[in-house]
Design a protein around this motif. Structure first.
Motif, PDB file in Angstrom:
ATOM      1  N   VAL A  40       0.770  -1.208  -0.118  1.00 24.92           N
ATOM      2  CA  VAL A  40       0.234  -0.042  -0.093  1.00 24.92           C
ATOM      3  C   VAL A  40       0.744   0.973   0.279  1.00 24.92           C
ATOM      4  O   VAL A  40       2.055   1.754   0.762  1.00 24.92           O
ATOM      5  N   ASP A  41       0.098   2.514  -0.252  1.00 20.73           N
ATOM      6  CA  ASP A  41       1.160   3.546  -1.340  1.00 20.73           C
ATOM      7  C   ASP A  41       0.664   4.009   0.296  1.00 20.73           C
ATOM      8  O   ASP A  41      -1.010   5.042  -0.444  1.00 20.73           O
ATOM      9  N   ASP A  78     -10.602  -1.081   8.756  1.00 14.77           N
ATOM     10  CA  ASP A  78     -10.233   0.284   7.706  1.00 14.77           C
ATOM     11  C   ASP A  78      -9.061   0.155   6.792  1.00 14.77           C
ATOM     12  O   ASP A  78      -8.026   0.498   6.259  1.00 14.77           O
ATOM     13  N   ALA A  79      -9.245  -1.243   6.367  1.00 15.63           N
ATOM     14  CA  ALA A  79      -8.790  -1.691   5.075  1.00 15.63           C
ATOM     15  C   ALA A  79      -9.677  -2.258   4.599  1.00 15.63           C
ATOM     16  O   ALA A  79     -10.133  -3.294   4.137  1.00 15.63           O
ATOM     17  N   HIS A  90      -7.262   0.433  -5.236  1.00 18.46           N
ATOM     18  CA  HIS A  90      -7.608   1.524  -3.969  1.00 18.46           C
ATOM     19  C   HIS A  90      -8.564  -0.564  -3.127  1.00 18.46           C
ATOM     20  O   HIS A  90      -9.383   0.524  -2.602  1.00 18.46           O
ATOM     21  N   ASP A  91      -8.041  -1.418  -3.547  1.00 24.70           N
ATOM     22  CA  ASP A  91      -8.822  -2.081  -2.794  1.00 24.70           C
ATOM     23  C   ASP A  91      -7.962  -2.962  -2.010  1.00 24.70           C
ATOM     24  O   ASP A  91      -7.358  -3.812  -2.018  1.00 24.70           O
ATOM     25  N   LEU A  92      -7.472  -1.939  -0.539  1.00 20.49           N
ATOM     26  CA  LEU A  92      -6.744  -2.277   0.543  1.00 20.49           C
ATOM     27  C   LEU A  92      -7.560  -3.348   1.266  1.00 20.49           C
ATOM     28  O   LEU A  92      -6.665  -3.759   2.226  1.00 20.49           O
ATOM     29  N   ASP A  93      -8.264  -3.630   1.147  1.00 25.48           N
ATOM     30  CA  ASP A  93      -9.006  -4.795   1.679  1.00 25.48           C
ATOM     31  C   ASP A  93      -7.226  -6.547   1.232  1.00 25.48           C
ATOM     32  O   ASP A  93      -7.501  -7.696   2.198  1.00 25.48           O
ATOM     33  N   MET A  94      -7.048  -6.595  -0.025  1.00 24.69           N
ATOM     34  CA  MET A  94      -5.947  -7.246  -0.178  1.00 24.69           C
ATOM     35  C   MET A  94      -4.605  -7.998   0.638  1.00 24.69           C
ATOM     36  O   MET A  94      -4.160  -8.301   0.800  1.00 24.69           O
ATOM     37  N   ALA A  95      -4.825  -6.395   1.415  1.00 27.95           N
ATOM     38  CA  ALA A  95      -3.500  -6.292   1.877  1.00 27.95           C
ATOM     39  C   ALA A  95      -3.776  -6.251   3.814  1.00 27.95           C
ATOM     40  O   ALA A  95      -3.032  -5.937   4.143  1.00 27.95           O
ATOM     41  N   SER A  96      -5.063  -6.596   4.001  1.00 25.97           N
ATOM     42  CA  SER A  96      -5.674  -6.745   5.139  1.00 25.97           C
ATOM     43  C   SER A  96      -5.120  -8.825   5.591  1.00 25.97           C
ATOM     44  O   SER A  96      -5.771  -9.451   4.409  1.00 25.97           O
ATOM     45  N   ARG A 140     -14.118  -9.499   5.365  1.00 23.97           N
ATOM     46  CA  ARG A 140     -14.061  -8.266   4.188  1.00 23.97           C
ATOM     47  C   ARG A 140     -15.008  -7.010   4.480  1.00 23.97           C
ATOM     48  O   ARG A 140     -15.834  -7.387   4.818  1.00 23.97           O
ATOM     49  N   THR A 141     -14.639  -5.452   5.328  1.00 25.54           N
ATOM     50  CA  THR A 141     -14.684  -4.584   4.660  1.00 25.54           C
ATOM     51  C   THR A 141     -15.653  -4.141   4.201  1.00 25.54           C
ATOM     52  O   THR A 141     -15.126  -3.571   3.113  1.00 25.54           O
ATOM     53  N   VAL A 142     -17.017  -3.623   3.433  1.00 29.64           N
ATOM     54  CA  VAL A 142     -18.026  -3.529   2.659  1.00 29.64           C
ATOM     55  C   VAL A 142     -18.337  -2.004   3.842  1.00 29.64           C
ATOM     56  O   VAL A 142     -19.043  -1.652   3.600  1.00 29.64           O
ATOM     57  N   LYS A 143     -18.006  -1.325   2.696  1.00 28.89           N
ATOM     58  CA  LYS A 143     -18.312   0.594   2.853  1.00 28.89           C
ATOM     59  C   LYS A 143     -19.506   0.741   2.235  1.00 28.89           C
ATOM     60  O   LYS A 143     -19.524   0.378   0.765  1.00 28.89           O
TER      61      LYS A 143
END
Length: 395
Positions: free
Chosen positions: A279-280, A327-328, A337-343, A348-351
């Protein structure tokens, strides 16, 4: 594991490994005394993995949308017991009220509790007072008949100021990577604080005491009843996992894998402790680096492979890291922007509103959740001496 200031435990360890510092400052531990709780050959009663669970971090996240919710916590613990089929939950994070409310709810639901306060980046006195207050509550739960173990914390040399130079975890990482640390003095300060924390834990809690260490931490395990290891290794050959884990049994004490897991993309297990580093964080919004391929199958396979390994090693418990990472967030329509990949989360968190930091959210189970649930359910049935078709429904 992510702590109160938003830094991941694995970030630090991976950074040390890449800089060649881990071996220099983290030699193997010393031989110790016999166990308080018999385990496997030492106790003559059990081989394999005794308890199976998941890490549940309280209060994770810094925005109103991801803050601690008692109602959400209660619902999550019901799922952990009735749908994940876990018998243990690692309640961790900071905030005595959040920790104790979660531990009490877990105990009320019949779950075994590994209660682990992890307050960091504050003065030692505050950390020890936070531990003492949490430990006194754990003792009340224990006296009421709950199955509860108390961990005095996690990898103090990163989270406790004064062991490594730097006011924050990020500063301590930079100083370590830059070589601005005396490893001998660091170990001396670490030993002192660990002994102090163990004494505080003993003074308020009279059940089994543990600590969550990184794989190569030097810890005097004579201070504790349970050897706790956060485990993120990758080996193609399962026998290498067995050899690595088995060396922790030499203390003759119960060994708990206090964290194990990986991320949901191709190649994450091979990255070991570097799995998070995709993640950047300088970009706004944060984005995934490179062209990763999302793969929940990869995450699920790694977790189940480790469970196979754990079943051949004499372990007290293993807790998958972790239940949810609010927070991912998951963005299936926007891989960048699928930060869940790095979780490391098994959900999985769905906003509701992906671009709104205060958005409401819900979680959905990943393949790793379902894989663990099958294993945990089958292990629970076997432990009861039942064939699968004779097992009772959800508890």
């Amino acid at each position: 594991m992510q702590r109160s200031k938003g830094i991941k435990r694995t970030q630090f360890l991976a950074g040390l490994a890449s800089a060649g510092l881990a071996a220099a400052v983290l030699p193997s531990g010393r031989a110790g005394a016999a166990a308080v709780l018999p385990s496997g050959p030492a106790g003559g009663a059990h081989r394999g993995l005794r308890h199976r669970g998941v890490v549940y971090t309280v209060g994770k996240g810094e925005t109103p949308g991801t803050a601690f919710s008692a109602a959400r916590m209660r619902a999550d613990l019901r799922v952990i017991r009735d749908e994940l089929y876990a018998d243990t939950v690692d309640v961790t994070g900071d905030g005595v009220e959040r920790l104790t409310a979660t531990a009490a709810e877990a105990a009320e639901r019949g779950l075994r509790v590994w209660l682990q306060p992890t307050l960091g980046d504050v003065p030692e006195r505050d950390i020890l007072e936070h531990l003492a207050e949490t430990g006194r509550f754990a003792e009340r739960l224990r006296r009421q008949g709950a199955a509860v173990d108390l961990s005095v914390g996690c990898e103090f040399w990163l989270y406790v100021p004064g062991i490594v130079p730097g006011d924050t975890a990020f500063e301590r990482i930079r100083n370590l990577l830059a070589g601005r640390v005396d490893p001998v003095a660091m170990q001396r300060r670490l030993d002192r604080f660990t002994a102090t924390a163990a004494a505080v834990g003993r003074s308020v809690f009279h059940g089994r005491l543990g600590y969550a260490a990184a794989q190569e931490d030097e810890v005097d395990w004579r201070l504790f009843d349970i050897v706790g290891i956060d485990y993120y290794s990758y080996f193609p050959d399962p026998a290498d996992h067995v050899r690595e884990l088995s060396r922790h049994l030499r203390w003759g004490k119960p060994v708990a894998v206090t964290e194990f897991g990986t991320c949901a993309y191709v190649g994450a297990p091979e990255a070991g402790g570097m799995g998070w580093d995709v993640v950047d964080h300088d970009k706004k919004p944060e984005e995934i680096k490179g062209d990763l391929v999302r793969s929940e199958r990869t995450q699920a396979a790694y977790l189940t492979q480790l469970l196979d390994v754990f079943s051949t090693v004499d372990l007290y418990a293993a807790m998958a890291y972790e239940f949810v990472s609010p927070d991912a967030p998951y963005r299936p329509d926007d891989p960048r922007h699928d930060l869940d990949m790095a979780s490391y989360a098994i959900t999985r968190t769905v906003k509701d509103r992906p671009d709104d930091p205060e958005s409401g959210w819900h979680w959905e189970p990943k393949q790793a959740f379902h894989a663990l649930a099958r294993r945990y359910r089958d292990s629970s049935r076997q432990a009861r001496g039942l064939f699968p078709e004779e097992a009772p429904g959800p508890r």
